[in-house]
Design an enzyme around this catalytic site. Structure first.
Site, PDB file in Angstrom:
ATOM      1  N   ALA A 177      56.433-106.310 -33.370  1.00  0.00           N
ATOM      2  CA  ALA A 177      56.430-104.690 -32.754  1.00  0.00           C
ATOM      3  C   ALA A 177      54.900-104.747 -32.632  1.00  0.00           C
ATOM      4  O   ALA A 177      54.194-104.868 -32.794  1.00  0.00           O
ATOM      5  CB  ALA A 177      57.621-104.723 -33.334  1.00  0.00           C
TER       6      ALA A 177
ATOM      7  N   GLY B 289      58.579-108.359 -34.741  1.00  0.00           N
ATOM      8  CA  GLY B 289      59.415-108.772 -34.237  1.00  0.00           C
ATOM      9  C   GLY B 289      59.575-109.904 -33.630  1.00  0.00           C
ATOM     10  O   GLY B 289      61.005-110.351 -32.355  1.00  0.00           O
TER      11      GLY B 289
ATOM     12  N   GLU C 148      62.264-112.247 -35.459  1.00  0.00           N
ATOM     13  CA  GLU C 148      63.320-111.994 -34.807  1.00  0.00           C
ATOM     14  C   GLU C 148      64.248-112.087 -33.947  1.00  0.00           C
ATOM     15  O   GLU C 148      65.081-112.247 -33.562  1.00  0.00           O
ATOM     16  CB  GLU C 148      63.634-110.627 -35.552  1.00  0.00           C
ATOM     17  CG  GLU C 148      62.537-109.516 -36.842  1.00  0.00           C
ATOM     18  CD  GLU C 148      62.690-108.489 -37.992  1.00  0.00           C
ATOM     19  OE1 GLU C 148      61.515-108.283 -36.539  1.00  0.00           O
ATOM     20  OE2 GLU C 148      62.728-107.649 -38.109  1.00  0.00           O
TER      21      GLU C 148
ATOM     22  N   GLU D 135      55.260-107.951 -42.006  1.00  0.00           N
ATOM     23  CA  GLU D 135      55.738-106.428 -42.436  1.00  0.00           C
ATOM     24  C   GLU D 135      55.826-105.655 -43.384  1.00  0.00           C
ATOM     25  O   GLU D 135      54.545-104.754 -43.340  1.00  0.00           O
ATOM     26  CB  GLU D 135      56.982-106.328 -41.699  1.00  0.00           C
ATOM     27  CG  GLU D 135      57.506-105.950 -40.796  1.00  0.00           C
ATOM     28  CD  GLU D 135      58.251-107.204 -40.151  1.00  0.00           C
ATOM     29  OE1 GLU D 135      58.127-108.971 -41.050  1.00  0.00           O
ATOM     30  OE2 GLU D 135      58.747-107.680 -38.969  1.00  0.00           O
TER      31      GLU D 135
END
Ligand code: CAA
Length: 261
Positions: free
Chosen positions: A69, A112, A115, A135
């Protein structure tokens, strides 16, 4: 959204295969709000488009599928803002796409990015792929399904090592652990992904959708219920014209003419 209106992704459709390419190479394809919005919008358009029978998601450039992200976009968010904008939730809609999705991963698939790759039905890794969920080093936790999908893919021991300990998995390790279906030389990644998508595209779309639905259901239901569900779906295939044609073609030693009915 028309294909040429996307800002952060490239999309194309060829031979019944839709391809979505994350395209922010200067930021290693980091997933900002716009990327997440556009990836899901493009996938939903392809899901509704009868000309598309399988969807490939990949990253622009050899260095990254997606490096997570977008940290710069998230860095000043307050809890209230994250809560109200439902940070990351939209990307999860990819799980609702009925057509088969393939993640073709080269380079970094971190946070992300990992993911997003796990949201796809099948993950093919280039030998350059690197997977991780870093993270906690940023003071957050995986928020796009990482704590849930990784443990289902690789089991608790490896998932904990990756999520808590920042361990990165090479492509070979990811394949051994069950995260990647296959590792291929980087130069052959897209050809391999297209070949797989092509094999899927050649089959009966309703049968493929039922099969995908049943496999995904296995992750969420007890075995007995999953088996009952599979049986009902299996029996329902005998209402398909494609079943009559597919089996007749086998017996008559010819290629079936699939009609998706
Ligand atoms: N967000 C925003 N920008 C990013 C980014 C990210 N996740 N990852 C890389 N970039 C940017 C860098 O800031 C840099 O931009 P500038 O040139 O403007 O400085 C550019 O991409 C190139 O990156 P690097 O210079 O860092 O490249 P490198 O080769 O030295 O390192 C890397 C590559 C190891 C992938 C490193 O970039 C990195 O560690 N990135 C962050 C990985 C990460 O922590 N991801 C998790 C994000 S949090 C998350 O995803 C939460 C969630 O579950 C929803």
């Amino acid at each position: 959204m028309a294909h040429d209106e996307y800002e952060t992704i490239k999309v194309s459709t060829e031979d019944a295969i839709g391809t979505i390419t994350l395209s922010r190479p200067k930021a290693l394809n980091a997933l900002n709000d716009k990327v997440m919005e556009e990836v899901v919008a493009a996938a939903e358009v392809m899901d509704a488009d009868p000309a598309v029978r399988a969807i490939i998601i990949t990253g622009d450039g050899p260095k990254a599928f997606a490096a997570g992200a977008d940290i710069k976009e998230m860095s000043t968010l307050t809890y209230s803002e994250a809560f109200h904008k439902q940070l990351g939730a939209r990307l999860g809609r990819l799980a609702d796409v009925r057509k088969p999705t393939i993640a073709a991963v080269a380079g970094y698939a971190l946070g992300g990015g990992c993911e997003l790759a796990m949201l796809a039905d099948i993950l093919i890794a280039a030998d350059t792929a690197v997977f991780g969920q870093p993270e906690v080093t940023l003071g957050v936790i995986p928020g796009l399904g990482g704590t849930q999908r990784l443990v289902r893919a690789v089991g608790k021991a490896k998932a904990m090592e990756v999520v808590l300990g920042g361990a990165r998995l090479t492509a070979e390790q990811a394949e051994r652990a069950g995260l990647a279906a296959r590792v291929v030389p980087a130069a052959e990644l897209m050809a391999e992904a297209r070949a797989l998508a092509g094999r899927i595209a050649a089959a009966s779309a309703p049968a493929v959708a039922k099969a995908k639905d049943c496999v995904l259901r296995a992750l969420e239901t007890p075995l007995a219920e999953g088996l009952r569900y599979e049986q009902r779906e299996f029996w329902s295939c005998f209402a398909l014209q494609d079943q009559k044609e597919g089996m007749a073609a086998f017996i008559e030693k010819r290629k079936p003419v699939i009609q998706d009915k």
